[in-house]
Design a protein around this motif. Structure first.
Motif, PDB file in Angstrom:
ATOM      1  N   THR A  71       0.850  -1.193   0.000  1.00 44.07           N
ATOM      2  CA  THR A  71       0.000   0.000   0.000  1.00 44.07           C
ATOM      3  C   THR A  71       0.880   1.234   0.000  1.00 44.07           C
ATOM      4  OG1 THR A  71      -1.704  -1.192   1.228  1.00 44.07           O
ATOM      5  CG2 THR A  71      -1.846   1.202   1.239  1.00 44.07           C
ATOM      6  N   LEU A  72       0.555   2.182  -0.860  1.00 44.14           N
ATOM      7  CA  LEU A  72       1.301   3.430  -0.994  1.00 44.14           C
ATOM      8  C   LEU A  72       0.325   4.590  -0.845  1.00 44.14           C
ATOM      9  CD1 LEU A  72       4.231   4.428  -1.888  1.00 44.14           C
ATOM     10  CD2 LEU A  72       3.165   4.825  -4.115  1.00 44.14           C
ATOM     11  N   THR A  73       0.670   5.549   0.017  1.00 45.31           N
ATOM     12  CA  THR A  73      -0.102   6.780   0.118  1.00 45.31           C
ATOM     13  C   THR A  73       0.688   7.880  -0.571  1.00 45.31           C
ATOM     14  OG1 THR A  73      -1.209   6.124   2.161  1.00 45.31           O
ATOM     15  CG2 THR A  73      -1.106   8.476   1.692  1.00 45.31           C
ATOM     16  N   THR A  83      -4.627   6.764  -1.688  1.00 51.25           N
ATOM     17  CA  THR A  83      -3.942   5.538  -1.287  1.00 51.25           C
ATOM     18  C   THR A  83      -4.124   4.498  -2.382  1.00 51.25           C
ATOM     19  OG1 THR A  83      -4.245   6.044   1.055  1.00 51.25           O
ATOM     20  CG2 THR A  83      -3.800   3.750   0.495  1.00 51.25           C
ATOM     21  N   VAL A  84      -3.015   3.852  -2.739  1.00 49.28           N
ATOM     22  CA  VAL A  84      -2.983   2.856  -3.805  1.00 49.28           C
ATOM     23  C   VAL A  84      -2.739   1.494  -3.170  1.00 49.28           C
ATOM     24  CG1 VAL A  84      -1.771   2.133  -5.888  1.00 49.28           C
ATOM     25  CG2 VAL A  84      -2.064   4.578  -5.410  1.00 49.28           C
ATOM     26  N   VAL A 100       5.188   4.217   1.981  1.00 46.51           N
ATOM     27  CA  VAL A 100       4.617   2.882   2.142  1.00 46.51           C
ATOM     28  C   VAL A 100       3.872   2.820   3.464  1.00 46.51           C
ATOM     29  CG1 VAL A 100       5.166   0.431   2.460  1.00 46.51           C
ATOM     30  CG2 VAL A 100       6.369   1.768   0.715  1.00 46.51           C
ATOM     31  N   GLU A 101       2.682   2.272   3.421  1.00 45.74           N
ATOM     32  CA  GLU A 101       1.871   2.043   4.621  1.00 45.74           C
ATOM     33  C   GLU A 101       2.035   0.582   5.041  1.00 45.74           C
ATOM     34  OE1 GLU A 101       0.035   4.286   6.183  1.00 45.74           O
ATOM     35  OE2 GLU A 101      -0.364   5.858   4.713  1.00 45.74           O
ATOM     36  N   GLU A 104       4.215  -4.449   4.557  1.00 44.67           N
ATOM     37  CA  GLU A 104       4.446  -5.142   3.288  1.00 44.67           C
ATOM     38  C   GLU A 104       5.051  -4.172   2.275  1.00 44.67           C
ATOM     39  OE1 GLU A 104       1.974  -7.692  -0.113  1.00 44.67           O
ATOM     40  OE2 GLU A 104       0.878  -6.719   1.506  1.00 44.67           O
ATOM     41  N   ALA A 105       6.011  -4.650   1.507  1.00 45.29           N
ATOM     42  CA  ALA A 105       6.609  -3.822   0.461  1.00 45.29           C
ATOM     43  C   ALA A 105       5.564  -3.479  -0.601  1.00 45.29           C
ATOM     44  CB  ALA A 105       7.782  -4.550  -0.187  1.00 45.29           C
ATOM     45  N   PHE A 106       5.655  -2.271  -1.123  1.00 40.87           N
ATOM     46  CA  PHE A 106       4.837  -1.845  -2.250  1.00 40.87           C
ATOM     47  C   PHE A 106       5.519  -2.300  -3.535  1.00 40.87           C
ATOM     48  CE2 PHE A 106       4.258   1.133  -5.752  1.00 40.87           C
ATOM     49  CZ  PHE A 106       2.875   1.175  -5.866  1.00 40.87           C
TER      50      PHE A 106
END
Length: 121
Positions: A71-73, A83-84, A100-101, A104-106
């Motif tokens: 997850t990427l903000t 947020t993706v 990165v949220e 886990e790696a984005f």
């Protein structure tokens, strides 16, 4: 866009690798098209990692891609955010920070910014 040749390349054996802190950018070029697999580790933040390489206040690259993991903000200079997450297609204009949220790696695959992202100016 016109495709003139049949080609296949693996991101596991890329044409180019870029490795700023907590960042893996694997680049393949097929004809006139450059594609990238972007992997950002937990704790990654553009303003703390890639900024050290490109020396701009915000990311000045336009992005078009799809997220396959993590997850990427993204926060634009005007404060708007998105947020993706896995399965999302995304567009991100220049002038942003991102992080990165979670644990886990984005992982994102991009079709627009791979030629220049995380590359020293």
């Amino acid at each position: 866009m016109t495709v003139n040749a049949l080609e296949a390349k693996s991101f596991d054996q890329p044409d180019e690798k870029r490795r700023p802190p907590k960042t893996q950018v694997d680049v393949v070029t097929l004809g006139d098209t450059t594609l990238g697999r972007f992997t950002f580790e937990p704790g990654w933040r553009w303003s703390e990692t890639v900024k050290t390489v490109v020396n701009t206040d915000t990311c000045q690259v336009n992005h078009v891609g799809i997220c396959t993991a993590g997850t990427l903000t993204v926060e634009m200079a005007d404060g708007s955010r998105a947020t993706v997450s896995p399965g999302h297609a995304y567009t991100i204009p220049a002038g942003h920070d991102a992080w990165v949220e979670g644990d886990e790696a984005f992982v994102g695959y991009e079709v627009m910014s791979a030629a220049t992202f995380a590359k020293p100016a």
